[in-house]
Motif scaffolding. Structure first.
Motif, PDB file in Angstrom:
ATOM      1  N   PHE A 175       0.731  -1.221  -0.056  1.00 26.36           N
ATOM      2  CA  PHE A 175      -0.060  -0.098  -0.051  1.00 26.36           C
ATOM      3  C   PHE A 175       0.615   1.276  -0.163  1.00 26.36           C
ATOM      4  O   PHE A 175       2.088   1.222   0.394  1.00 26.36           O
ATOM      5  N   VAL A 176       0.308   2.415  -0.356  1.00 29.74           N
ATOM      6  CA  VAL A 176       0.970   3.612  -0.487  1.00 29.74           C
ATOM      7  C   VAL A 176       0.607   4.494   0.860  1.00 29.74           C
ATOM      8  O   VAL A 176      -0.318   4.572   1.335  1.00 29.74           O
ATOM      9  N   PHE A 177       1.924   4.787   1.526  1.00 24.27           N
ATOM     10  CA  PHE A 177       2.044   5.378   2.767  1.00 24.27           C
ATOM     11  C   PHE A 177       1.993   6.904   2.310  1.00 24.27           C
ATOM     12  O   PHE A 177       1.131   7.650   2.900  1.00 24.27           O
ATOM     13  N   GLN A 178       2.767   7.560   1.721  1.00 29.59           N
ATOM     14  CA  GLN A 178       2.707   8.936   1.282  1.00 29.59           C
ATOM     15  C   GLN A 178       3.766   9.213   0.024  1.00 29.59           C
ATOM     16  O   GLN A 178       4.449   8.249  -0.218  1.00 29.59           O
ATOM     17  N   ASP A 179       3.852  10.719  -0.501  1.00 24.60           N
ATOM     18  CA  ASP A 179       4.644  10.847  -1.455  1.00 24.60           C
ATOM     19  C   ASP A 179       6.049  10.862  -1.112  1.00 24.60           C
ATOM     20  O   ASP A 179       6.385  11.269   0.012  1.00 24.60           O
ATOM     21  N   PHE A 180       6.811  10.713  -2.131  1.00 28.57           N
ATOM     22  CA  PHE A 180       8.535  10.976  -1.937  1.00 28.57           C
ATOM     23  C   PHE A 180       8.443  12.336  -1.977  1.00 28.57           C
ATOM     24  O   PHE A 180       8.030  13.176  -2.709  1.00 28.57           O
ATOM     25  N   ASP A 181       9.325  12.792  -0.621  1.00 31.17           N
ATOM     26  CA  ASP A 181       9.712  14.043  -0.474  1.00 31.17           C
ATOM     27  C   ASP A 181      11.213  14.178  -0.649  1.00 31.17           C
ATOM     28  O   ASP A 181      11.908  14.085   0.271  1.00 31.17           O
TER      29      ASP A 181
END
Length: 196
Positions: free
Chosen positions: A74-80
Motif C-alpha cells: 500500500f501507499v503511505f505517502q508521496d516521496f519528498d
C-alpha cells in the motif's frame, strides 16, 4: 490497501509486481550508486545515497521509494526528496540492494501507546518528546530478514544523519510502523512506548 495473499487477484498483482523489470532493476547495483559513500560491512556494504545533488539519483531514490511502498502492499505517502535521506544495504555477492532506510531530521515526536488486547493496534500520546531522527520507511528484502540488516542500517544512519554526531537510540522515532515495524521498534529501542 494491503495485499491479501489468499485473494487470487491480489496474489497475481503481487507476483507481477515482483517480476516488473522497472522495479527489479532499481535494486541492482550500477554506476548510479558510484557517487554514494560505501562502507564495507562484513562481506557486504552499507551506503548513504546523497540524491540531492543529482536529478538521476533523485529519480533512482524515488523509484526505490515506490518499490518499497509497493512491496509493503500500500501507499503511505508521496516521496519528498527535500526532506528525506536514504541509506541502503548492499549484498555484494549478488550486487543487489536488500535493505533500505529513508530517514529525516525531526525535533520532536509522540510516544506510542500499545493496546494490550490487540498487539497490532495502538494510539499516540499527546505529549511531545525530544527526537532528532525519524525513520520514515525501513525495508529489508524477505530473503534477507533475520540477519540484523535493519538494525545495522538504523545504527549506520544514526551515526551519519547529523555530521559528527551519533544520535541516541532514545531519540529515534518511527513513522507509521507496520505490526512488524512495531516489534522491531520495541526490540531496537528496548521500550514498549517508543517514539512515533
Amino acid at each position: 490497501m494491503a495485499y491479501n495473499m489468499s485473494n487470487c487477484d491480489d496474489s497475481r498483482y503481487h507476483n507481477s509486481f515482483h517480476t516488473n523489470t522497472q522495479y527489479a532493476s532499481c535494486l541492482r547495483l550500477d554506476r548510479c550508486l558510484g557517487s554514494c559513500s560505501l562502507v564495507t560491512y562484513h562481506n557486504d556494504a552499507i551506503f548513504h545515497l546523497n540524491f540531492h545533488s543529482s536529478l538521476s539519483l533523485k529519480m533512482r531514490a524515488k523509484l526505490l521509494w515506490e518499490y518499497l511502498q509497493l512491496d509493503h502492499g500500500f501507499v503511505f505517502q508521496d516521496f519528498d526528496p527535500d526532506k528525506f535521506q536514504l541509506f541502503g544495504f548492499l549484498d555484494t555477492n549478488v550486487n543487489k540492494i536488500v535493505g533500505l532506510c529513508f530517514v529525516e531530521e525531526v525535533t520532536s515526536a509522540n510516544r506510542i501507546i500499545l493496546n494490550p488486547l490487540h498487539s497490532s493496534s495502538y494510539s499516540i500520546s499527546v505529549d511531545l518528546f525530544p527526537s532528532q531522527f525519524g525513520i520514515v520507511r525501513l525495508w529489508v528484502h524477505h530473503s534477507h530478514r533475520r540477519r540484523n540488516i535493519a538494525t545495522d542500517l538504523v545504527n549506520y544512519a544514526r551515526s551519519r544523519l547529523i555530521t559528527g554526531k551519533c544520535i541516541s537510540i532514545h531519540q529515534v522515532s518511527f513513522s507509521q510502523p507496520s505490526p512488524d515495524g512495531v516489534r522491531f521498534a520495541i526490540k531496537y529501542t528496548g521500550r514498549q512506548d517508543f517514539l512515533i
